[in-house]
Enzyme design. Structure first.
Site, PDB file in Angstrom:
ATOM      1  N   CYS A 110     -67.589  26.099 -14.184  1.00 53.27           N
ATOM      2  CA  CYS A 110     -67.328  27.155 -15.150  1.00 53.27           C
ATOM      3  C   CYS A 110     -65.926  27.762 -14.978  1.00 53.27           C
ATOM      4  CB  CYS A 110     -68.433  28.204 -15.051  1.00 53.27           C
ATOM      5  SG  CYS A 110     -68.589  29.294 -16.476  1.00 53.27           S
ATOM      6  N   HIS A 111     -65.825  29.055 -14.662  1.00 53.43           N
ATOM      7  CA  HIS A 111     -64.547  29.754 -14.512  1.00 53.43           C
ATOM      8  C   HIS A 111     -63.975  29.650 -13.098  1.00 53.43           C
ATOM      9  CE1 HIS A 111     -65.999  31.619 -18.227  1.00 53.43           C
ATOM     10  NE2 HIS A 111     -64.763  32.015 -18.454  1.00 53.43           N
TER      11      HIS A 111
END
Length: 181
Positions: A110-111
């Protein structure tokens, strides 16, 4: 696979996407490894289900007390706030970078690549992530691809990246294979 190996999970005190912590953690345990929760301060970390508070998890060690030498690999879970906070803490960034320096495998979802951008270890690598990070990764010298898992072996270590919670099954299998070799 990773029987007997110890895997660090680096997480900020608040903002980790819970499923991106718990599913890889469970995968490490089921494969015979030992997951250890590392954070920037002792106590507990707050999980989130997107924007809603979820469970808390006890910190095993802080970045002040550990080095990459104690672990066989590193997992960086996502969520937006988690890597955004980690990238502002020099000791957390250095801890993540030390796995690259030591040639040890790293997995992000993800991030989480924001922390790797800050560590300046993505140049020349191919990664995937949550789509909003693609410009940040390209500006840091990485190639960004849109696929459920990317396994990059072009650098000093194996780097396994994934986009989102829907990709966790493939992500867990890929990083377990990478960490087990």
């Amino acid at each position: 696979m990773i029987q007997g190996k110890t895997i660090a999970f680096l997480v900020a005190p608040e903002g980790v996407e819970q499923i991106e912590l718990t599913e890889p953690w469970r995968a490490v345990e089921q494969a015979g490894g030992t997951p250890r929760l590392v954070s920037i301060r002792p106590g507990r970390v707050q999980g989130f289900n997107h924007l809603d508070k979820a469970d808390t998890f006890p910190v095993d060690l802080t970045v002040d007390d550990v080095s990459a030498a104690e672990f066989d690999g590193l997992v960086l879970p996502g969520g937006v706030a988690n890597p955004d906070m980690l990238r502002t803490v020099p000791k957390a960034v250095q801890f993540a970078k030390s796995f690259f320096d030591a040639g040890k495998p790293v997995a992000t979802v993800c991030h989480a690549p924001w922390t790797l951008i800050e560590a300046d270890v993505v140049r020349g690598r191919t990664l995937t992530s949550w789509p909003s990070l693609q410009t940040d990764l390209r500006n840091a010298g990485a190639e960004w691809v849109d696929q459920e898992v990317m396994i990059d072996t072009a650098g000093p270590n194996t780097l396994v990246t994934s986009r989102k919670p829907d990709d966790l099954k493939a992500f867990c299998q890929a990083f377990l294979d990478a960490f087990g070799s």
